[in-house]
Each structure stands twice: as C-alpha cells, then as structure tokens.
Design a protein around this motif. Sequence first.
Motif, mmCIF file in Angstrom:
data_model
loop_
_atom_site.group_PDB
_atom_site.id
_atom_site.type_symbol
_atom_site.label_atom_id
_atom_site.label_comp_id
_atom_site.label_asym_id
_atom_site.label_seq_id
_atom_site.Cartn_x
_atom_site.Cartn_y
_atom_site.Cartn_z
ATOM 1 N N GLU A 13 1.496 -33.586 -43.085
ATOM 2 C CA GLU A 13 0.640 -34.689 -42.638
ATOM 3 C C GLU A 13 0.948 -36.047 -43.207
ATOM 4 O O GLU A 13 0.770 -37.060 -42.445
ATOM 5 C CB GLU A 13 -0.844 -34.294 -42.761
ATOM 6 N N ARG A 16 3.982 -37.503 -41.476
ATOM 7 C CA ARG A 16 3.616 -37.804 -40.302
ATOM 8 C C ARG A 16 2.929 -38.921 -40.139
ATOM 9 O O ARG A 16 2.920 -40.025 -39.281
ATOM 10 C CB ARG A 16 3.292 -36.671 -39.495
ATOM 11 N N LEU A 17 1.872 -39.193 -40.941
ATOM 12 C CA LEU A 17 1.188 -40.371 -40.923
ATOM 13 C C LEU A 17 2.211 -41.496 -41.436
ATOM 14 O O LEU A 17 1.834 -42.740 -40.743
ATOM 15 C CB LEU A 17 -0.008 -40.359 -41.965
ATOM 16 N N ALA A 20 4.051 -42.497 -38.497
ATOM 17 C CA ALA A 20 3.071 -43.314 -37.389
ATOM 18 C C ALA A 20 2.752 -44.561 -37.609
ATOM 19 O O ALA A 20 2.446 -45.397 -36.611
ATOM 20 C CB ALA A 20 1.775 -42.410 -37.048
ATOM 21 N N ARG A 99 -5.718 -31.127 -43.269
ATOM 22 C CA ARG A 99 -5.567 -30.059 -42.263
ATOM 23 C C ARG A 99 -6.724 -28.995 -42.464
ATOM 24 O O ARG A 99 -7.119 -28.583 -43.513
ATOM 25 C CB ARG A 99 -4.232 -29.524 -41.957
ATOM 26 N N THR A 233 -6.837 -34.478 -38.738
ATOM 27 C CA THR A 233 -5.603 -34.812 -38.160
ATOM 28 C C THR A 233 -4.903 -36.285 -38.175
ATOM 29 O O THR A 233 -5.682 -37.086 -38.667
ATOM 30 C CB THR A 233 -5.755 -34.528 -36.356
ATOM 31 N N VAL A 234 -3.697 -35.981 -38.221
ATOM 32 C CA VAL A 234 -3.011 -37.502 -38.257
ATOM 33 C C VAL A 234 -3.392 -38.452 -37.274
ATOM 34 O O VAL A 234 -4.048 -39.808 -37.657
ATOM 35 C CB VAL A 234 -1.567 -37.233 -38.059
ATOM 36 N N GLY A 235 -3.954 -38.079 -36.235
ATOM 37 C CA GLY A 235 -4.347 -38.934 -35.108
ATOM 38 C C GLY A 235 -5.675 -39.558 -35.372
ATOM 39 O O GLY A 235 -5.901 -40.514 -35.418
ATOM 40 N N GLU A 236 -6.536 -38.737 -35.937
ATOM 41 C CA GLU A 236 -7.874 -39.180 -36.566
ATOM 42 C C GLU A 236 -7.642 -40.108 -37.567
ATOM 43 O O GLU A 236 -8.452 -41.184 -37.789
ATOM 44 C CB GLU A 236 -8.752 -38.135 -37.100
ATOM 45 N N VAL A 238 -5.023 -42.177 -38.272
ATOM 46 C CA VAL A 238 -4.535 -43.650 -37.508
ATOM 47 C C VAL A 238 -5.720 -44.243 -36.895
ATOM 48 O O VAL A 238 -5.576 -45.342 -37.145
ATOM 49 C CB VAL A 238 -3.480 -43.208 -36.484
ATOM 50 N N THR A 239 -6.706 -43.667 -36.132
ATOM 51 C CA THR A 239 -7.688 -44.213 -35.650
ATOM 52 C C THR A 239 -8.497 -44.721 -36.695
ATOM 53 O O THR A 239 -9.098 -45.981 -36.637
ATOM 54 C CB THR A 239 -8.457 -43.068 -34.681
ATOM 55 N N ASP A 242 -6.883 -47.975 -38.042
ATOM 56 C CA ASP A 242 -7.133 -49.259 -37.177
ATOM 57 C C ASP A 242 -8.095 -49.653 -37.320
ATOM 58 O O ASP A 242 -8.374 -50.738 -37.131
ATOM 59 C CB ASP A 242 -6.726 -48.490 -35.632
#
Length: 247
Positions: A13, A16-17, A20, A99, A233-236, A238-239, A242
Amino acid sequence: MTPRLLIIGGTDEARRLAAAVHGRIDVISSLAGRVNDPRLPVGEVRIGGFGGPDGLVAWLRETGVTVVVDASHPFAARMTGSAVAAAERTGVPLLVLRRPGWTAGTGDDWRWTATLAEAAERLPGIGSRAFLTTGRRSLSAFAHLDEVWFLARSVDTPEPPFPRQMEVLLSRGPYTLEGELALLRGHRVDVVVTKDSGGAMTSAKLAAARELGLPVVVVRRPPAPPGIRTASTVGEAVTWLDDILTR
C-alpha cells in the motif's frame, strides 16, 4: 511551497500510494531497514528508524514535512505509536493506512489468538507439523516447542532463538493457490500459523488450508490508535491527502 509527504512504508500500500501522488507532492518514503533488498517505492527513500517519538519529531521539523501517512505493517504497533505521538506534538496531519484484515469464510477452521505467545501455547494441541508465517523476528515465541516440527517462511534468514525442529523457506510473495497446496502437501503440514496481516499477496495459504481441511491459528492485529483518522485503501488515502492539501 510544494507539500512534503512522509509515507511510513514497507508495505505494498505504501508503494502504491507513493506512485499515486509522485510528481505533484514531494514524497519521502521511510523504510525500517529490516528486510534485505526491499522493494523500493518511487521518489525519495530513507532507510532506518527515527529513534522513537522524539527522533521523529525532530526529523519532521528539520525536513519541513507537512503531512504524514503511516502505511506500515498492521503489526508495527511501535512505529504507529511513534507516528501518533509525533503528529500530536508537531500538529502535522496524520493518516493511518491499514488494509483490512482477513475474514473467515465457509469451510475455514480458524483459531483466533490475541498474541504470538497464546498461539504457541495452543499450537501443540492443534497440530504437530506447522507452517509458520508470522515473520522471521517472531520465531522466538515458538522456540520452546520441541514437540512441533515447523516450516518457517520468511523473506530473510530468521533470527535465533528459534524452534529446534525447523526448516526455513526463504521466499517473497505473492503466492498462488497451486503453489501453496503443493507446499502444504509436500511437507505434510497439519496446521497453519499466521498473523492477520490482510491483503492478497499472502492470502493463498488460507485458501489452501481451507481446501485441505487444515486448521489455521490466526494472531489478531493490534487495534488502530483511538481518535486517529484511518483509511483502508490507497484511494481513500489519496482522497484524504487531496482534502488536506487543498485546505
């Protein structure tokens, strides 16, 4: 000024972060240095500990880091504790990226334990040929079990003390169901011992144990620190970044 992000990493993770957000955030990834030849993320990398909360506080102030994501291993409780303490003292925003743990399904025979010591205490009553995947630094918890034979898998050579009856398999995931089935059958394993690390890279052993009808001793992960923002998650993550960096 370009934001500076510290990722406390070593996990998939974390890598990947870093990938990203690389290129739009100044990323520094920190690895503990416990694994030889680690998989490195993109961007700047530092290797080695910080020296506890005090050392991390000094390092954050010296480098001008503006935000921290702790994406260390789910069982790296000491590192997470240092990150929480340092964030509180410096005011630097902190996110803990973990995770999800594994969940038992139909056909699974999982025996949950709170600690490695409890897992070792219960193991002789469950099986006599154990596939041990709790990490090379944890074998001392099982060193006194002379009546159990162990197949211990780790990325690097284990550190003593370790069990007298033990074969070491040096390997790095991801693993496949077919490979894990062959491994368990070939070594006549009758019990699997693991930490609840979560993730897909090493979960094939659980599916193999289910298919073979083997019990699995699972050590529960430490709880997330109270009052700290977490993401699964990595998506969370990143959000969250941001949002923090656009305030």
